[in-house]
Design an enzyme around this catalytic site. Structure first.
Site, PDB file in Angstrom:
ATOM      1  N   ASP A 226      13.909  -3.545   7.364  1.00  0.00           N
ATOM      2  CA  ASP A 226      14.456  -2.444   8.155  1.00  0.00           C
ATOM      3  C   ASP A 226      13.337  -1.775   8.948  1.00  0.00           C
ATOM      4  OD1 ASP A 226      16.921  -3.089   7.220  1.00  0.00           O
ATOM      5  OD2 ASP A 226      17.281  -1.241   6.129  1.00  0.00           O
ATOM      6  N   HIS A 374      24.073   1.296  -2.214  1.00  0.00           N
ATOM      7  CA  HIS A 374      23.821  -0.148  -2.370  1.00  0.00           C
ATOM      8  C   HIS A 374      23.750  -0.571  -3.842  1.00  0.00           C
ATOM      9  CE1 HIS A 374      23.111  -0.046   1.902  1.00  0.00           C
ATOM     10  NE2 HIS A 374      22.091   0.756   1.760  1.00  0.00           N
ATOM     11  N   VAL A 402      17.279   0.970  -0.390  1.00  0.00           N
ATOM     12  CA  VAL A 402      17.719   2.265  -0.924  1.00  0.00           C
ATOM     13  C   VAL A 402      16.695   3.308  -0.472  1.00  0.00           C
ATOM     14  CG1 VAL A 402      18.162   3.606  -3.000  1.00  0.00           C
ATOM     15  CG2 VAL A 402      18.862   1.209  -2.882  1.00  0.00           C
ATOM     16  N   HIS A 403      17.173   4.348   0.197  1.00  0.00           N
ATOM     17  CA  HIS A 403      16.275   5.300   0.846  1.00  0.00           C
ATOM     18  C   HIS A 403      15.793   6.360  -0.140  1.00  0.00           C
ATOM     19  CE1 HIS A 403      18.548   4.137   4.776  1.00  0.00           C
ATOM     20  NE2 HIS A 403      17.729   3.188   4.342  1.00  0.00           N
TER      21      HIS A 403
END
Length: 547
Positions: A226, A374, A402-403
């Protein structure tokens, strides 16, 4: 648990004394498993980031049309070779685009050791790519000319200087840049610092992350998927934090490809001198006409795919001193009959742990994450590949997607295992999308299982657990014992491998001062305990099975 050799303690004593004086006593994974820790969310934290505008001088083009820009360095399979990449010419976006001729400008790098003549010359290849949308009102894109040149015959741990461009036209050569080669592959030889970051994007939070990375003076940067988040935009440049929410009627999921050029320009001061190694994430899929995908990702970066016997830009491997890195693709076939799995099996079998003791794997979506976002999305990939990684005793796994930040205890098949990898999620680079703050084990947060399959690869492998503390359930009802530390914040990590058995891991939050750390631990290998030749144990339906 085994005892550390006396020699290892002597080698580590200097580092321990120096660090303990700053941070106090640093724990090691040998002391684990640790009781799960959750850091409460800072209510003042801004979980949504704002993109840098195209008017920001850091993303605007400088120089003439064919002046090299977006210059970057990446590694080949070993210290004696690197790739230099750059772009010349202007991109075009609109209804009537005329692709540039890649043969119109030479792809040359002049280089030499620092403070010596740059009388070495390497020639590479060039290409362009298009992003096409056959729908009325959508604008097509064609890139500038992308150049990739491989330098060979380099010496280990040596500072080089270089210029790239077309030397037949003086104004088409870049300024002079520098890079340092990796140390020679061996058990006593390691890069000083490796920065690890995922889900970076191009926001004001990204700039904070990159500034923190620069302050740590890394020798290598791993970007775990990303990258530019160009697919959060329509082709007219209109952006959204939630594409599907804002643009539900678009005939195809568009992307605004100039965001890639902005990202390359912004990152150049870092990646023109510090090697960048990238693996694809879901935001790099970018579907277009005729179902083509990953065009920007596969075109803009150099990968040591051929050198590592891979036939794909989605998976490859390389050495950095005494570390063997495996970069895997979660958005390409990964089952046991796939080309990727066969390549992985062959690559792992060739690793000589006497030469590269450390084995580190990366891919984008995590197998072990306790966040609602997610949750268990990559379960099919986990089921296909986890046994193989455990068999060859991978030491550390880095993921993004995963942020937030999360570090595991050593784990295998959801069970604490002192020979399993440490899984670290660093999808907190600062992208435009929201920070992950909810945990699946908290009341009311467990996702509907039907919502968890990966949208791109398809398939469904995440069922209720058949044994352990979550038996008969899809989620735990408390933070799982495999989760050692989790926190929602933007940041990045630094890995410092000290010797054959000890690596210092620190995670740095953007909101802290440059010298502060949010999480710190020594990841310790125990090769005398975790033998590569030992049988692989699986736990299915509560029963141990030998393979």
């Amino acid at each position: 648990m085994g005892l550390f050799p006396f020699a290892v303690l002597l080698l580590s004593s200097f580092f321990l004394l120096r660090l303990c004086s700053v941070y106090g006593r640093i724990p090691t994974t040998v002391e684990g498993p640790f009781k799960p820790v959750t850091i409460p969310l800072d209510k003042s934290f801004r979980g949504v980031a704002e993109d840098l505008p195209e008017t920001d001088p850091r993303v605007q083009k400088n120089g003439g049309q064919f002046q090299p820009e977006q210059i970057s360095v990446s590694l080949s399979v070993d210290y004696d070779s690197v790739w230099i990449s750059w772009i010349t010419g202007d991109f075009q976006i609109g209804d009537d685009i005329q692709p540039l001729d890649p043969e119109g400008v030479a792809s040359i790098v002049m280089y030499g050791k620092f403070r010596m003549a740059m009388d070495n010359r390497a020639e590479g290849y060039s290409l362009i790519y298009n992003q096409l949308y056959p729908f009325e009102g959508l604008r097509n894109y064609t890139s500038g000319i992308i150049h990739h040149v491989r330098l060979t015959g380099l010496e280990p741990d040596t500072l080089y200087q270089y210029q790239c461009g077309d030397p037949s036209v003086a104004e088409e050569m870049s300024d002079v840049y520098f890079f340092r080669t990796m140390p020679v592959s061996g058990p006593k030889s390691y890069p000083n610092r490796i920065a690890v970051v995922g889900d970076l994007g191009l926001t004001y939070n990204t700039t904070s992350t990159v500034n923190h990375i620069l302050s740590n003076h890394p020798d290598l940067v791993l970007l775990i998927g990303d990258v530019s988040y160009a697919n959060l935009y329509l082709t007219n440049g209109t952006g959204s934090d939630c594409y599907s929410c804002s643009f539900p009627e678009t005939p195809i999921h568009e992307t605004y490809q100039p965001r890639w050029d902005y990202w390359g320009r912004y990152m150049q001061p870092l990646v023109s001198e510090v090697p960048l190694m990238v693996v694809e994430g879901n935001h790099e899929i970018e579907p277009q006409a005729e179902n083509q995908t990953f065009a920007a990702y596969s075109s803009r970066f150099s990968f040591p795919s051929v050198e590592s016997n891979s036939n794909s830009t989605f998976y490859y491997s390389f050495n950095a001193g005494g570390i063997h890195f495996i970069m895997l693709g979660a958005y390409i076939f990964y089952d046991k009959s796939s080309d990727q799995y066969k390549w992985l099996e062959q690559d792992l079998a060739k690793v000589d742990r006497k030469v590269t003791p450390w084995l580190i794997a990366t891919w984008h979506p995590p197998w072990y994450s306790t966040y609602t976002a997610h949750y268990r999305e990559a379960e099919c990939m986990k089921m296909a590949m986890e046994d193989l990684l455990y068999k060859y005793k991978v030491d550390i796994v880095f993921n993004g997607h995963v942020h937030a930040y999360e570090r595991s205890n050593r784990v295998y098949d959801y069970t604490l295992d002192r020979c399993g990898p440490v899984y670290i999620t660093v999808g907190d680079g600062g992208n435009r999308e929201k920070m992950a703050i909810e945990h699946a084990d908290e009341p009311g947060n467990c996702p509907d299982p039907s919502s968890t399959p990966d949208e791109y690869m398809g398939g469904f492998c995440a069922f209720n657990f058949t044994s352990g503390p979550a038996e008969g359930k899809f989620c735990w009802n408390q933070q799982p014992d495999y989760s050692a530390y989790r926190e929602s914040s933007f940041g990045h990590g630094i890995l410092e491998v000290k010797n054959e058995t000890h690596a210092l891991w620190t995670w740095h939050r953007n909101q802290d001062s440059y010298k502060s750390v949010g999480d710190i631990i020594y990841i310790v290998r125990q090769p005398e305990v975790c033998l590569i030749e030992q049988k692989v144990h699986t736990y299915r339906h509560g029963k141990q099975e030998d393979m």
